[in-house]
Design a protein around this motif. Structure first.
Motif, PDB file in Angstrom:
ATOM      1  N   PRO A  36       5.623  19.966  -8.269  1.00 30.43           N
ATOM      2  CA  PRO A  36       5.083  18.924  -7.385  1.00 30.43           C
ATOM      3  C   PRO A  36       4.962  19.385  -5.941  1.00 30.43           C
ATOM      4  CG  PRO A  36       7.373  18.460  -7.907  1.00 30.43           C
ATOM      5  CD  PRO A  36       6.961  19.616  -8.783  1.00 30.43           C
ATOM      6  N   LEU A  38       3.419  17.839  -1.842  1.00 25.73           N
ATOM      7  CA  LEU A  38       2.828  16.759  -1.048  1.00 25.73           C
ATOM      8  C   LEU A  38       1.962  17.288   0.095  1.00 25.73           C
ATOM      9  CD1 LEU A  38       5.580  13.987  -0.755  1.00 25.73           C
ATOM     10  CD2 LEU A  38       3.307  13.766  -1.767  1.00 25.73           C
ATOM     11  N   THR A 111      -2.789   5.373  -6.792  1.00 25.29           N
ATOM     12  CA  THR A 111      -3.334   6.716  -6.551  1.00 25.29           C
ATOM     13  C   THR A 111      -2.544   7.455  -5.478  1.00 25.29           C
ATOM     14  OG1 THR A 111      -4.936   5.963  -4.885  1.00 25.29           O
ATOM     15  CG2 THR A 111      -5.670   5.976  -7.181  1.00 25.29           C
ATOM     16  N   CYS A 112      -1.433   6.858  -5.030  1.00 29.28           N
ATOM     17  CA  CYS A 112      -0.600   7.461  -3.985  1.00 29.28           C
ATOM     18  C   CYS A 112       0.279   8.559  -4.587  1.00 29.28           C
ATOM     19  CB  CYS A 112       0.255   6.384  -3.340  1.00 29.28           C
ATOM     20  SG  CYS A 112       1.461   7.019  -2.145  1.00 29.28           S
ATOM     21  N   GLU A 113       0.208   9.739  -4.026  1.00 32.65           N
ATOM     22  CA  GLU A 113       0.998  10.855  -4.546  1.00 32.65           C
ATOM     23  C   GLU A 113       2.482  10.688  -4.261  1.00 32.65           C
ATOM     24  OE1 GLU A 113      -0.787  14.792  -3.857  1.00 32.65           O
ATOM     25  OE2 GLU A 113      -2.657  13.749  -3.358  1.00 32.65           O
ATOM     26  N   LYS A 116       3.823   8.176  -6.820  1.00 29.24           N
ATOM     27  CA  LYS A 116       3.926   8.806  -8.130  1.00 29.24           C
ATOM     28  C   LYS A 116       5.198   9.647  -8.236  1.00 29.24           C
ATOM     29  CE  LYS A 116       1.354  11.944 -11.208  1.00 29.24           C
ATOM     30  NZ  LYS A 116       2.288  13.079 -11.242  1.00 29.24           N
ATOM     31  N   PRO A 205      -2.378  12.146   1.011  1.00 32.38           N
ATOM     32  CA  PRO A 205      -1.671  11.796  -0.224  1.00 32.38           C
ATOM     33  C   PRO A 205      -1.213  10.336  -0.293  1.00 32.38           C
ATOM     34  CG  PRO A 205      -0.181  12.939   1.250  1.00 32.38           C
ATOM     35  CD  PRO A 205      -1.533  12.946   1.919  1.00 32.38           C
ATOM     36  N   HIS A 518      -5.678  13.540  -7.001  1.00 32.54           N
ATOM     37  CA  HIS A 518      -4.435  14.118  -6.500  1.00 32.54           C
ATOM     38  C   HIS A 518      -4.625  15.597  -6.189  1.00 32.54           C
ATOM     39  CE1 HIS A 518      -1.339  10.939  -8.020  1.00 32.54           C
ATOM     40  NE2 HIS A 518      -2.310  10.412  -7.327  1.00 32.54           N
TER      41      HIS A 518
END
Length: 584
Positions: A36, A38, A111-113, A116, A205, A518
């Motif tokens: 992952p 950001l 849709t927010c990273e 998520k 993001p 993303h």
């Protein structure tokens, strides 16, 4: 990678070999392991700032950032240990400690990273939430977007996107706890040389930067019995809207999109491709007129409002190179409120025109001078991004994937393949050449595909021998590449006759109003090529692929406009430009 030597290593006990110079992030991705991130954007923002991508490397004293740490021979990496997961969770908790957590009302919810990752790592501990915080006022001064620093996580992806466009009107101000993203001297966006391209939005993001939502105005018009509400959709929307509903990248959803728009209540659903065909007729005529009569060359396309605003700010001395043609969106609106209104016996003042666009700069374009051709009425009343349309469809309870395919309304839903490819970089040039070459030679052009100017490269050049002339053309997308083109024109070293420039890298398929993807998708999938490929496939499948062969285009010139470049055309379909100060 340029270096062909490979490096052997282990990730989570799996042996693999990757090119030297690869990062741990890239190596892990090659075997299906997503680490992952950001802040990371490939080739744009490789700074290791967010600390989410931390992994364990055997022998290292501490965790390392996978996005910037290079692989080495014999390296052993672990990406999912308790130490790694604890580090990531703690970092997420610290980010949330200064974050506006009103997720339910945030436009990026889903849709927010950040959202998520917090869900994936089970971040629900409020221990850090009671500390000191700073409240920031919204910056809604710009025509196209709202900036909310209360949701900013200082990843600097927006800054990198702005820098990659050679605009650089936002950056990190202050230091330490007071650090925030803003313009120089904390000026409002409306006071700097922002070109409204929206690349900062699609790369953010979280919900810190979003387009100005105008869906309420559209719904109000639809529900007003006095209004005749017309919608038209840009060429690229048909290959991007599906992504907002989980469909494959590049899916052509034209028929479902038309069906959805009817179910939303629009009175007529037209295709901006008609306006694109009209643009080709006017722009080709303008190009040939300049070539034959010693006009200013090169002629430069004017379809992209982000590019036009960039030229006004940074190259005001070269504005006479710009085509005077309005964009397809504006031409379409002008024709709806003039010719179409006349044909249907409608009062232009009662017509409300909505453009569905890939571009946040279209919101600015609507408010420009000389975009009101009929009785001072705006050519287009509201421009919605692809994302805004998707939200309207979802909130109306329309099951997009289950919709039947329906056709546009005519006559302003009739278009050619030349118009479809407007959505890809090089498409405007190729469409114009199809018409210009046949006009110059008086002969039928058999080979319609100009492959030399296709593709997502930043700059493409070609020379075509036409009717005894060597016609030299150039295509650029993204204002970083536009700068290279314009500097050559300014210095006098360029010898092009015709230049196409799009403000967003890759053209409209990669516009600032397109569906959010993303970073993991943007980093490892070529969105531009996948979306553009479908446009070219659609063009190739259509019976008519040249703008001047469109029956609807022939009809409008016969019935109303007269001829390309004529008095009526200039009155409705052409515009002018304004030198603007450059502030940074």
């Amino acid at each position: 990678m340029a270096n062909s030597k490979n490096v052997s290593l282990k990730i989570n006990g799996i042996d693999l070999s990757v090119p030297a110079g690869s990062t741990i992030l890239e190596a892990a991705r090659s075997i299906g392991i997503e680490i992952p991130t950001l802040c990371y954007l490939k080739e744009i923002n490789e700074i290791g700032a967010c600390r989410i991508c931390m992994v364990e490397v055997k022998g290292a004293r501490s965790l390392v950032t996978a996005c910037v740490f290079p692989v080495a021979e014999g390296m052993e990496v672990k990406t999912n240990t308790e130490k790694v997961r604890s580090s990531r969770k703690r970092t997420l908790e610290l980010i949330l400690s200064t974050h506006d957590k009103n997720c339910l009302s945030c436009v990026r919810s889903g849709t927010c990273e950040l959202q998520k990752l917090c869900k994936e790592f089970g971040v629900d501990d409020p221990d850090y939430y009671a500390g000191e915080n700073i409240f920031y006022e919204f910056d809604d001064s710009a025509a196209h977007m709202v900036r909310d620093n209360n949701k900013c996580i200082l990843c600097r992806r927006c800054v990198a996107a702005c820098d990659s466009q050679c605009i650089s009107v936002i950056g990190a101000n202050a230091r330490g706890f007071d650090t925030h993203i803003s313009s120089p001297f904390d000026k409002d966006l409306a006071e700097v040389s922002c070109i409204s391209c929206g690349q900062c939005i699609v790369n953010c993001p979280t919900g810190a930067i979003v387009e100005k939502d105008e869906t309420a105005a559209v719904l109000a018009a639809i529900n007003d019995p006095e209004k005749f509400v017309v919608v038209h959709t840009a060429p690229s929307i048909r290959v991007t809207l599906g992504e907002a509903f989980g469909m494959k990248i590049g899916s052509n959803v034209q028929g479902k999109m038309v069906a959805a728009l009817r179910r939303l209540g629009f009175d007529k659903v037209f295709d901006t491709d008609f306006g694109a065909d009209l643009t080709i007729m006017e722009e080709s005529h303008e190009f040939l007129d300049r070539v034959k009569n010693g006009g200013k060359l090169p002629l430069i396309s004017s379809c992209s409002p982000g590019w036009v605003k960039y030229c006004e700010h940074y190259y005001p001395d070269l504005l006479d190179h710009l085509s005077s043609c309005k964009s397809p969106q504006q031409m379409q609106g002008a024709i709806i409120k003039s010719w179409y209104a006349q044909k249907e016996g409608l009062d232009p003042s009662k017509i409300f025109v909505v453009g569905i666009m890939p571009c946040t700069a279209k919101k600015f374009e609507n408010k420009r001078d000389h975009q009101s051709s009929v009785n001072g009425l705006p050519d287009v009343d509201v421009s919605l991004t692809t994302r805004e349309l998707a939200r309207m469809i979802e909130s109306a309870g329309i099951y997009f994937k289950d919709l039947p395919d329906e056709a546009y309304d005519n006559p302003l839903g009739d278009a050619t393949g030349a118009a479809v490819i407007f959505g890809a970089t090089g498409g405007v040039m190729e469409a114009a050449l199809r018409t210009a070459v046949e006009t110059l030679t008086g002969e039928t052009l058999e080979a319609l595909d100009f492959h030399e100017i296709r593709g997502t490269q930043g700059i493409k050049e070609a020379t075509y021998h036409v009717a005894g002339l060597d016609v030299k053309v150039a295509v650029a997308s993204g204002t970083q590449n536009a700068k290279l083109i314009m500097d050559k024109i300014r210095s006098g070293e360029a010898d092009w006759h015709f230049v196409e420039i799009m403000g967003c890298p890759g053209g409209c398929v990669n516009g600032g109003g397109q569906p959010i993807q993303h970073a993991v998708v943007r980093n490892f999938h070529d969105l531009r090529s996948l979306r553009a490929a479908t446009l070219y496939e659609t063009d190739a499948s259509l019976p008519l692929r040249k703008s001047h062969e469109s029956p609807a285009i022939k009809m409008i010139y016969e019935e109303f406009l007269g001829e390309p470049g004529g008095h009526k055309s200039h009155e409705l379909l052409h515009t002018s430009y304004t030198p603007r100060a450059k502030y940074q």
